[in-house]
Design a protein around this motif. Structure first.
Motif, PDB file in Angstrom:
ATOM      1  N   PHE A  30       0.833  -1.204   0.000  1.00  0.00           N
ATOM      2  CA  PHE A  30       0.000   0.000   0.000  1.00  0.00           C
ATOM      3  C   PHE A  30       0.870   1.257   0.000  1.00  0.00           C
ATOM      4  O   PHE A  30       0.549   2.249  -0.640  1.00  0.00           O
ATOM      5  N   GLN A  31       1.986   1.202   0.728  1.00  0.00           N
ATOM      6  CA  GLN A  31       2.868   2.375   0.773  1.00  0.00           C
ATOM      7  C   GLN A  31       3.536   2.609  -0.575  1.00  0.00           C
ATOM      8  O   GLN A  31       3.694   3.750  -1.017  1.00  0.00           O
ATOM      9  N   ILE A  32       3.931   1.539  -1.251  1.00  0.00           N
ATOM     10  CA  ILE A  32       4.520   1.675  -2.595  1.00  0.00           C
ATOM     11  C   ILE A  32       3.509   2.326  -3.536  1.00  0.00           C
ATOM     12  O   ILE A  32       3.844   3.248  -4.301  1.00  0.00           O
ATOM     13  N   LEU A  33       2.277   1.858  -3.500  1.00  0.00           N
ATOM     14  CA  LEU A  33       1.233   2.406  -4.360  1.00  0.00           C
ATOM     15  C   LEU A  33       1.047   3.899  -4.115  1.00  0.00           C
ATOM     16  O   LEU A  33       0.965   4.695  -5.058  1.00  0.00           O
ATOM     17  N   VAL A  34       1.014   4.299  -2.856  1.00  0.00           N
ATOM     18  CA  VAL A  34       0.824   5.715  -2.520  1.00  0.00           C
ATOM     19  C   VAL A  34       2.014   6.538  -2.986  1.00  0.00           C
ATOM     20  O   VAL A  34       1.859   7.641  -3.524  1.00  0.00           O
ATOM     21  N   PHE A  35       3.242   6.027  -2.805  1.00  0.00           N
ATOM     22  CA  PHE A  35       4.431   6.774  -3.221  1.00  0.00           C
ATOM     23  C   PHE A  35       4.495   6.913  -4.741  1.00  0.00           C
ATOM     24  O   PHE A  35       4.998   7.911  -5.259  1.00  0.00           O
ATOM     25  N   VAL A  36       3.992   5.917  -5.466  1.00  0.00           N
ATOM     26  CA  VAL A  36       3.897   6.041  -6.926  1.00  0.00           C
ATOM     27  C   VAL A  36       2.996   7.225  -7.283  1.00  0.00           C
ATOM     28  O   VAL A  36       3.327   8.054  -8.137  1.00  0.00           O
TER      29      VAL A  36
END
Length: 722
Positions: A344-350
């Motif tokens: 979820f954090q990777i998705l948000v940082f993208v």
């Protein structure tokens, strides 16, 4: 005097906030679990994760200096990408922080168990319940306490690195790359959440002194320091590698027990417990703000932004977040919690990286005092790197990210879409880009037009009124470009009659056509030729004749079927436009109206409209029909687009933006019988049918030889944002 917010957070306080938000479960829990994936290369995984977090940190630092009063990942993405992706980001960040808080408690209790004989899961649930109550009652954590916690934690970690570093053995790093790139990338994605706290500074950006300098320095320095600290600690864990360390829930304590005195072990365990409880509390506090913010923006039920009169806290939002954390602790294994938190954090940082590109390419006011370097390549690196990690983490994180994305989109359309009339700057940037490209293409259509040769195609038996109208349109278009007009009547003969015989027979209809055309030619001061073509299949003969003689434009009357249109558009002619005229006498014409319900006008349509308006001393009306739920920015952008087109035209131009709920407004796009509506056969059907159904309304349908419309995906994009 109104209240003012004092900016009193300097670089040391900012570093303490950022480092304190990062150092927690990422180093006390995850190294031994990641060791099973990557082997000794877990050290490289931590380093690579820090590098891949850097683009989002730089991007968020830039946005925080542009909007220091509005901290929060959700806010930045919502403003940049619009409410739909803002909803995805809000829900994704909420879940990421909730998972991180649950991970800290699930992983922190095993350290507590080392000192006290207690059951793990009940204690974790009990601690979570205590933290929920503390947050509901509004207990505050002071900045000084945060600095003390971080200082004590770093001191303990320094003692751990120094005290255990001497026991590191080089042999432990043999076979460093045995896990391969897949194992390293999987571990990198797994530990990605360890660095999520680096952007915590943005949430207090309004309190930071000199934010243009302090915020980016705080993020870069804290990320660099934490990455170095993680690499050193993980290198010690791998190098010492006591038996059973892989998969351990207390790797730091296990290494400390093997290499340090009892006092050192106690200090390390105490630091771990303190850090993990602090991380869990911060996760609960931070994640509960996202439902609150979304509710305030009408993307979530209003109850989530209700403040308790008794405790002065958003009790519903905190309670909902607390229940999610309790469910995660009770039912989800620690490995899956960590993977989903990172995904979820990777998705948000993208999305954070994409948001910066949206802000920079838009026309909205965006004036950051700090600009991320190497734009846009650093953002591209962050986006691509994040997406690659998602594909390497296994099916569960990937499915989780997809579910969050689809769930967020579904929630937006089910709940938020009807309540919100906002757009992100990305939509405006795309719209403005489409605008500029369409204007440039239209300008080329005006400038490149040269000696337009027009074919007027008549069916046998067409009357004088019909022929005059078609000639009037053709002459106006040819005259504007110094072209010529050719009038051809296409006669149908039965299949049983040989064509060479029919060609030699001059019928009464043929003589009537020649006499009528001779009379009409005196009305037009353009070069005109005329003739007849006999055929068993006049429609196909028309298509072949137009292509073989290289006409630029074909003008026909209305037909009961669209076979000619299919033949003209279906063959690979690529050289002429087709105009269908369904109008009466144009002598008294005072307005030529171009209408569309989505996307820009086709350049050919604008050029023809301008030529006909100029021929009859009429004005040109540009009419766009917009959705009643579109944000005001859409109408503003359409108006700017119309103004740009007006600069290209040779006649006075009026601009209208019509609400699709105003049926009468749509039907009156071309008011009165002295108006001519010009549409295309693609994109204008709703408006065209409304106008064509009115008696007396003149309609011209343009079918360009090479429509400016892109493919289906591009057309969907235009119709979505324009």
């Amino acid at each position: 005097m109104p209240k003012e917010l004092e900016r009193d957070l300097g670089l040391p306080s900012v570093l303490a906030i950022s480092i304190g938000a990062m150092v927690g479960s990422g180093i006390f829990i995850l190294p031994a679990l990641a060791l099973e994936m990557a082997g000794p290369a877990v050290v490289l995984a931590y380093l690579l994760a820090g590098v891949l977090v850097l683009p989002a940190a730089l991007s968020k630092a830039e946005m925080a200096t542009a909007m220091p009063e509005a901290g929060g990942t959700y806010i930045y993405i919502e403003r940049g990408m619009g409410p739909m992706l803002g909803t995805v980001a809000g829900i994704g960040t909420w879940f990421a922080l909730s998972f991180k808080g649950a991970l800290a408690l699930v992983g922190g209790v095993p350290y507590l168990v080392l000192l006290f004989d207690l059951p793990v899961k009940p204690v974790a649930l009990g601690l979570a319940a205590v933290l929920i109550v503390v947050n509901l009652f509004g207990a505050k954590q002071t900045g000084r306490l945060q600095v003390v916690i971080v200082a004590a934690m770093l001191a303990a970690m320094a003692w751990f690195v120094v005290g255990s570093g001497g026991a590191v053995e080089r042999v432990a790093f043999d076979g460093f790359f045995d896990a391969g790139s897949g194992g390293i990338l999987a571990a990198t994605g797994f530990v990605f959440v360890s660095y999520a706290g680096v952007t915590k500074i943005a949430s207090v950006a309004e309190e930071v002194e000199d934010p243009g300098r302090v915020i980016p320095k705080g993020m870069i320095y804290s990320l660099g320091f934490t990455t170095l600290l993680y690499v050193l600690i993980v290198a010690v864990i791998v190098g010492v590698a006591p038996e059973g360390i892989a998969g351990s829930n207390t790797p730091v304590a296990d290494v400390a027990a093997a290499t340090m005195p009892t006092a050192g072990l106690v200090v390390v365990v105490a630091a771990a417990i303190l850090a993990l409880i602090s991380t869990a509390n911060a996760g609960l506090l931070s994640s509960s703000r996202y439902p609150f913010a979304m509710s305030r923006d009408k993307l979530a039920p209003p109850s989530l932004s209700t403040i308790s009169e008794r405790f002065n806290t958003p009790t519903t939002s905190i309670s909902l977040t607390g229940l999610v954390m309790l469910a995660l602790i009770a039912f989800v294994p620690i490995m899956e919690i960590a993977k989903l938190a990172s995904a979820f954090q990777i998705l948000v940082f993208v999305l954070v990286n994409v948001a910066v590109v949206a802000f920079r390419t838009s026309d909205v006011e965006y004036e950051p005092t700090y600009h991320a370097p190497l734009y846009p390549w650093i953002q591209v690196f962050g986006v691509v790197g994040g997406l690659v990690l998602l594909t390497q983490m296994g099916w569960l994180p990937l499915v989780g990210a997809v579910v969050i994305t689809l769930g967020g989109v579904g929630w937006y359309f089910a709940y938020g879409h009807s309540r919100v009339r906002r757009q992100g700057v990305a939509a405006d940037a795309v719209r403005r880009r489409i605008d500029r490209e369409a204007v440039a293409e239209t300008g080329s259509a005006f400038h490149d037009a040269d000696e337009t040769d027009v074919l007027v195609a008549l069916e046998e038996g067409a009357g004088e009124s019909r022929e005059r109208t078609l000639l009037e349109v053709a002459a106006g278009l040819a005259r504007s470009d110094d072209g010529t007009v050719t009038v051809v009547q296409f006669d149908r003969v039965p299949d049983q009659t040989p064509l060479d015989y029919a060609e030699g027979v001059r019928s009464d209809a043929d003589r009537a056509f020649e006499e009528r055309t001779d009379r009409l030619l005196a009305e037009f001061d353009v070069p005109v030729e005329y003739g007849e073509v006999v055929s068993h299949d006049p429609e196909r003969a028309l298509a072949n004749f137009a292509a073989d003689h290289e006409f630029d434009l074909v003008v026909t009357g209305p037909r009961t079927d669209d076979r000619i249109s299919r033949l003209l558009g279906g063959r690979d002619h690529g050289s002429f436009d087709h105009v269908t005229v369904d109008a009466g006498d144009l002598d008294a014409l005072d307005a030529v109206t171009l209408v569309t319900d989505r996307g820009p006008f086709d350049p050919t349509k604008v050029r023809i409209g301008d030529a006909l308006a100029a021929e009859h001393d009429a004005r040109l009306e540009l009419v766009h029909v917009v959705d009643s739920e579109d944000p005001p920015e859409r109408g503003d952008a359409v108006g700017d687009y119309h103004d740009s087109l007006a600069d290209l035209c040779s006649v006075p131009v009026d601009s209208r933006v019509v609400d699709d709920t105003d049926v009468e407004g749509v039907r009156s796009a071309a008011p009165g019988e002295r108006s001519l509506v010009i549409t295309t056969d693609d994109g204008d059907l709703a408006v065209r049918s409304a106008d064509a159904s009115r008696p007396g309304a003149g309609v011209i349908t343009v079918r360009p030889s090479a429509p400016r419309r892109p493919g289906r995906l591009g057309r969907l994009l235009e119709r979505t944002v324009f």
